[in-house]
Design a protein around this motif. Structure first.
Motif, short mmCIF file in Angstrom:
data_model
loop_
_atom_site.label_atom_id
_atom_site.label_comp_id
_atom_site.label_asym_id
_atom_site.label_seq_id
_atom_site.Cartn_x
_atom_site.Cartn_y
_atom_site.Cartn_z
N UNK C 234 0.79 -1.05 0.04
CA UNK C 234 -0.08 0.03 0.04
C UNK C 234 1.01 1.32 0.16
N UNK C 237 2.36 1.93 -3.43
CA UNK C 237 1.07 2.83 -4.20
C UNK C 237 0.88 4.11 -3.78
N UNK C 240 3.27 6.36 -5.22
CA UNK C 240 2.98 6.89 -6.58
C UNK C 240 1.89 7.88 -6.65
N UNK C 241 0.75 8.05 -5.51
CA UNK C 241 -0.08 9.17 -5.87
C UNK C 241 0.53 10.31 -5.39
N UNK C 257 6.14 7.37 -9.45
CA UNK C 257 4.81 8.18 -9.48
C UNK C 257 5.18 9.40 -10.12
N UNK C 282 5.31 0.10 -11.30
CA UNK C 282 4.21 0.31 -10.06
C UNK C 282 3.58 -0.98 -9.71
N UNK C 283 2.54 -1.44 -10.92
CA UNK C 283 1.69 -2.59 -10.79
C UNK C 283 2.39 -3.82 -10.50
N UNK C 286 3.69 -3.58 -6.76
CA UNK C 286 2.61 -3.81 -5.82
C UNK C 286 2.00 -5.03 -5.73
N UNK C 287 1.77 -5.38 -6.92
CA UNK C 287 1.14 -6.91 -7.19
C UNK C 287 1.99 -8.04 -6.28
#
Lengths: 553, 328, 305
Positions: C234, C237, C240-241, C257, C282-283, C286-287
């Motif tokens: 998290x 992620x 990245x925001x 990000x 990122x994907x 995080x995955x």
């Protein structure tokens, strides 16, 4: 051609074998089991845990879990269950043969009203309207002895007691008048008085409709009370079969004999040793007018009310009662785990709930505790030695590692566990071994008081016997007092000098064991004793008839 | 003989009272947090009210006049009092009461989040159940992997990909959300709502299909399933009559905790698709350091979340009779 | 409390299809954690992906060296080619090198923030769960309040006030994301403190300290490890925001990000190489952490999330 068997056996098993596929390889659970049940007859399948008796019961309805493989032949009213597909089995289940399970607490869908659950079974097999099925459900509830069935049909399972839930499960099982009823430990999770009612109900239903019953149980008293024939299972095989009188009174197989010898028997008549007068020495534990309430306000539950009892040095006091009687709470109050709202608890002459900090810990160092659950009692991450060492680390800080090791070895030997187990983890031990580790931990500080809360209730009878013997022997040797909480009157009778009968948070009566259990003063104690089935079919039949006439008189 | 344990209405009332009190306590704590943020602003609350052009002397004078040089607890009480009068301050870029601004924008954001939640649930619940039934089969693995991907993709990246695909390449949906001021105008252009709603629902589908899968698996192993099988019920009937409802209740309870995530998603989605809801208001307020609007929005969103959680809890209690009277 | 023969042994068959109840099957040493973890293929793939990305970001720059500090306006917006494998960005940085460079920040900040959140959450949850009563009630209302304020909103407010460096970012992210682990650890503590072995310890004169240190914390380790893994996922992620919200690290430094939000407008003009690589990175990461968390949870057999 299979129909020819129909009149003979409702259930027939020939060379049934069941193997479970697990992560660590295949585990054969059942081998070469052959047995049969005739209409109107009850066959009891007995054995200890792991004997495969429940697996046999599940196999009879094709309800084995996904990782199980069955071989051999299982025929229910002409249908071969092992070979049948899921659709064929669905037609069979609940109509030709049905089942009653052990845990009434979880056997019903918590979100569906009980009337609907019964109606579902009706409509699974007969094309009746929803309204008609609902009417039948009410009728079935009436038949299984649920009061006000119209009202209760719309109740949710959580609103019923355990005994009532089991009645609902039975109502579902008899909804389509099956020829075969399989009951897997149907009364094991229930109190004895409720057990007696459920067994009466099952007997009545079976006799009325000529249903064959396969009764799976570990309880020899239930067998004596209910069965016509008995099959004894050991490690996945049937070792002895015969009429109930033969097997229970004149067992031929070595294992059956051992099993029966280990069953604690409630003595119903005769003279105990003359009760000795109250001991002179001051009590190690003294509860005076202890009251405990859980919760606050209107929802509060009175767990104990005005409970007074003493345990004197060297004696064993049995605390008996049904679930919810407060016996465990009383034991917890004696240890300070539960703080009373009223009354006082004194431990070794000191008021426990006034003692603080170091003084309190020193006081509690004189107590050993053994609880019921062999799995939850030991921290699975610690070795046996670490578990046993814990009280030493708490209260004998100055002890050297070598001394500690020696003391652990000593105490493991006391509870008859081989030294080599010291390095093992609890997960590698059997239930009986784990309880003996708990006992070793309780005794490592040479306590003056042992509190044992149902220490053997989760164990098989033969294991229970050894654990009880170890406790009794050590008590003679070490002289500690024992507060022994149990629901099992026979065990308490064998084990305790004095007995305290509890009911709904109050003490019903107390006195020397032989006096109280042979000549009880209160009606409740009498009923409690009458409800315990004894593992002798002749005697049990006599008691049942006497009880009936006594009840109607 | 055993008594029928009551499903007491007073019990439910008691529960409701307790739960509402808890929610009020939570809101109180939220106001403390916002109050602290207010004081962490450069220049403190005075700057928040006088605006970015105020000089140091003006601020000092204002502070004295408004009692802002008094001890913090006293100021907090004063602050609570203004909140209770519905005064969230005035925006200094839009020159309007913050409460008015939020009143205009909140319904639109609610439309977006509620639609996303509905779409998300309606897809996630059957997906999760299907996965549980096909456990450890290829379909389960594929959906699990897709869930992980959907959960792990930043919402703005997902939105971009969807726009590139469905607007630029396929030209199915517009890249802008409906622009109207009234809800009627918003609903007048349903095609424009598709991409924002799907973007907002994606991670919800991922999360809730996982929950539903786990809950269904757990329920499939319950004793009552075996009882139903022993009564001759077919697998499908058991699944839809019993397992479905039992699995759904814990999932509904989780919904409460998902409300803040939905609002967080709306923040990004509104900015991305230029949808004039609270998220966009908040976003532009952040760009122009419009503190009264920022803190007002935080307060309102948090209260909405607390209310959402409360509703989810109460709904779960209504659906699940066990919780009532189950334990005192 | 009637004798439920074997009734307590049922945890072995949680999904109803494991071992026969009772008896010998329970007595075996359970398969080691690694073996149980290895059975989950997605989780093993997750470990591989994380290892690959760590190698890529920390060893990669040694093998594929690029200049990530100076802009080169002669080399802007070049598509992938032999010299620039993944092309260049709007100020002439090599995109592949930038992916390594930004990945360092993303991974470090994500890992550190995730762990910080877990530490805070563990302490808070353990104290609340063990203390119980009104202490627990107050502490959990604080958690409820924290959960009620969406993290993205708080981050945007913070970005309007200040622009922190990587270290500040770690602290801020840690402070907004400790709530979920605190709930998990509290629940775990609540169950553990009523375990029979803890009751036995308390009844025979053991201190609270011993109960916590010897039993409750060690037995919560599995819950905490699983929570930490999800927390790291998290946090990465969330990192990245952060740039998207305008709170990211300042140029010339960057993170995935930052690259992604910088490339957003470029994507409309067809410069896919500016967004696809950081987006995929990122994907994937995080995955991977989520899959590892899933595998660990099943291997430990802990509940939650």
């Amino acid at each position: 051609m299979m129909k020819g068997l129909k009149g003979l056996n409702i259930l027939e098993m020939a060379d049934l074998g069941v193997t479970f596929t697990t992560d660590t390889g295949d585990v054969p659970a059942v081998r070469d089991v052959s047995l049969h049940v005739r209409p109107g007859e009850t066959l009891a399948l007995v054995g200890e845990s792991g004997s495969g008796k429940s697996t046999v019961a599940l196999a009879a309805l094709g309800l084995l879990p996904g990782n199980a493989r069955a071989s051999g032949r299982v025929t229910v009213d002409g249908t071969d269950v092992v070979a049948a597909g899921e659709a064929e089995l669905a037609r069979l289940r609940g109509r030709t043969a049905s089942m009653v399970f052990q845990e009434p607490a979880t056997a019903l869908d918590p979100l569906t009203r009980i009337g609907r659950q019964i109606a579902e079974v009706v409509r699974n097999h007969r094309p009746v309207s929803r309204a008609e099925a609902a009417r039948e459900a009410v009728e079935l509830l009436r038949r299984v002895g649920i009061p006000e069935p119209e009202r209760r049909a719309s109740a949710f399972p959580f609103q019923l007691s355990g005994g009532q839930r089991q009645r609902v499960v039975i109502a579902m099982a008899i909804a389509n008048s099956p020829g075969l009823l399989i009951a897997d430990e149907p009364t094991t999770a229930l109190d004895v008085t409720v057990q007696a009612e459920i067994l009466d109900l099952l007997r009545e239903l079976a006799v009325d409709s000529g249903t064959g019953v396969l009764l799976v149980t570990h309880n020899m008293g239930v067998v004596a009370d209910f069965a016509d024939r008995v099959a004894v299972m050991l490690r996945g095989e049937v070792v002895e079969t015969g009429p109930v009188e033969e097997v229970l009174l004149r067992p031929t197989h070595e294992y059956t004999r051992r099993l029966l010898a280990a069953v604690p028997r409630l003595m119903l008549s005769g003279e105990g040793p003359p009760p000795s007068g109250p001991p002179e020495e001051p009590a190690v534990v003294r509860l005076r007018d202890v009251s405990v309430r859980f919760g606050r306000g209107r929802g509060a539950v009175r767990a104990l009310e005005g409970v007074s009892l003493d345990v004197h040095p060297g004696e064993t006091v049995g605390l008996v009662g049904e679930s919810g009687s407060g016996k465990s709470t009383a034991a917890r109050a004696a240890l300070g785990l539960v703080v009373p709202d009223d009354g006082s608890v004194s431990l070794f002459g000191t008021d426990l709930n006034r003692a603080r900090g170091r003084a309190r810990r020193a006081l509690l160092a004189g107590v050993g505790l053994v609880l019921q659950d062999p799995v939850a009692s030991l921290d699975a991450r610690m070795s046996v030695a670490e578990c046993v060492a814990e009280p030493l680390r708490m209260h004998r800080r100055g002890m050297s590692a070598a001394e500690r090791r020696e003391r652990i070895a000593e105490v493991l030997e006391l509870v008859r566990l081989p030294r080599e187990l010291a390095g093992r983890g609890p997960r590698e031990l059997s239930g009986g071994q784990r309880q003996r580790v708990s006992l070793a931990r309780a005794l490592v500080l040479r306590p003056r008081l042992l509190v044992a809360d149902e220490p053997t209730s989760a164990l098989d009878v033969s294991v229970q016997r050894t654990v009880l013997e170890v406790i009794a022997e050590l008590q003679r040797e070490l002289g500690f007092a024992c507060l022994f909480v149990s629901h099992d009157l026979a065990v308490v009778q064998e084990f305790a000098q004095r007995v305290v009968v509890m009911r709904a948070g109050r003490i019903e009566e107390q006195g020397p064991t032989m006096t109280t259990l042979l000549r009880p003063e209160t009606e409740y104690t009498r009923r409690l004793i009458a409800a315990v089935p004894v593992p002798d079919p002749v005697e049990q039949r006599r008691r049942r008839t006497a009880d009936r006439t006594g009840a109607t008189a | 003989m055993d008594q029928l344990k009551p499903m007491d209405t007073t019990d439910t009332l008691l529960y409701l009272t307790r739960r509402v009190l808890q929610a009020l306590a939570v809101i109180l704590i939220v106001t403390i947090v916002v109050f602290c943020l207010l004081h962490a602003l450069p220049g403190g609350p005075a700057r928040g009210i006088l605006g970015p052009q105020a000089t140091g002397e003006q601020i000092a004078a204002f502070n004295h006049e408004q009692g802002l040089d008094r001890p913090l607890p006293v100021q907090y009480v004063y602050y609570l009092n203004t909140l209770l009068h519905g005064d969230l301050g005035t925006s200094y870029t839009l020159n309007e009461a913050v409460l008015r601004l939020i009143e205009q924008r909140l319904p639109k954001t609610l439309v977006l989040t509620v639609l996303s939640a509905l779409v998300g649930l309606l897809l996630a619940v059957p997906l999760g159940m299907w996965q549980a039934v096909r456990r450890n089969k290829p379909a389960d693995y594929v959906i699990t992997t897709l869930s992980f991907v959907a959960y792990s993709t930043p919402v703005y990246f997902l939105g971009l990909i969807l726009v590139l695909l469905f607007t630029q390449t396929l030209r199915w949906f517009p890249s802008q959300a409906p622009q109207g001021d009234t809800l009627a105008q918003v609903f007048a252009d349903p095609a424009a709502l598709v991409l924002p709603v799907v973007t907002g629902a994606a991670s919800m589908i991922a999360v809730f299909s996982r929950y539903m899968r786990a809950a269904t698996l757990e329920n499939l192993s319950e004793d009552y399933v075996r009882t139903a099988r022993a009564g001759g019920s077919r697998q499908g009937a058991i699944l839809f009559r019993h397992v479905f409802r039992n699995s759904l209740t814990p999932v509904i309870a989780m919904l409460g905790y998902y409300v803040p995530v939905l609002f967080g998603g709306a923040l990004v989605v509104e900015q991305l698709f230029n949808y004039p809801g609270m998220g966009l208001l908040f976003w532009s307020a952040a760009q122009s350091s419009d503190y009264p609007v920022l803190l007002g929005c935080v307060l309102v969103i948090s209260v909405a979340t607390v209310v959402g959680t409360l509703v989810a809890d109460v709904v779960q209690r209504v659906v699940d009779p066990r919780v009532k009277g189950g334990r005192a | 409390m009637s004798a439920a023969q074997g009734g307590r042994f049922r945890s072995a068959g949680r999904w109803g299809l494991v071992a026969p109840r009772g008896g010998a099957a329970n007595r075996r040493r359970p398969a080691p954690l690694i073996a149980r973890f290895a059975r989950n293929k997605l989780a093993v793939a997750g470990v591989l992906v994380v290892a690959l990305f760590l190698f890529f970001c920390f060893v990669g720059p040694l093998l594929y060296s690029t200049d990530q500090t100076h802009t080169d306006l002669t080399q802007v917006n070049l598509p992938p080619s032999g010299t620039h494998w993944l092309g260049t960005d709007a100020v002439g940085h090599d995109e592949l090198g930038r992916l390594m460079y930004g990945g360092k920040i993303s991974l470090l900040v994500g890992l550190a923030a995730g762990l910080l959140a877990t530490v805070i959450g563990t302490l808070w949850g353990a104290v609340a769960g063990y203390a119980g009563g009104w202490v627990d009630a107050v502490m959990m209302r604080v958690v409820d309040a924290g959960i009620a304020i969406p993290a993205l909103f708080i981050l945007l407010v913070v970005s309007a006030i200040t622009s922190p460096g990587p270290l500040g970012l770690i602290v801020i992210l840690g402070l907004v994301s400790w709530l979920v682990p605190s709930r998990l650890v509290r629940a775990e503590t609540l169950t553990l403190k009523n375990r029979d072995y803890v009751l036995t310890l308390r009844a025979t004169g053991g201190t609270h300290g011993r109960a916590i240190v010897r039993h409750i914390l060690p037995n919560s380790v599995s819950t905490i490890v699983v929570a930490a893994t999800f927390q790291v996922a998290d946090a990465i992620l969330l990192v990245a925001y952060v740039s998207y919200l305008g709170l990211g690290v300042q140029p010339p430094s960057t993170d995935w990000g930052g690259m992604l939000s910088a490339g957003l407008t470029a994507a409309y003009s067809g410069r896919w190489w500016l967004i696809v690589p950081p987006g995929l990175a990122i994907i994937l990461v995080v995955c991977a952490f989520n899959a590892i968390g899933d595998g660990l949870r099943d291997a430990f057999d802990v509940r939650g999330r």
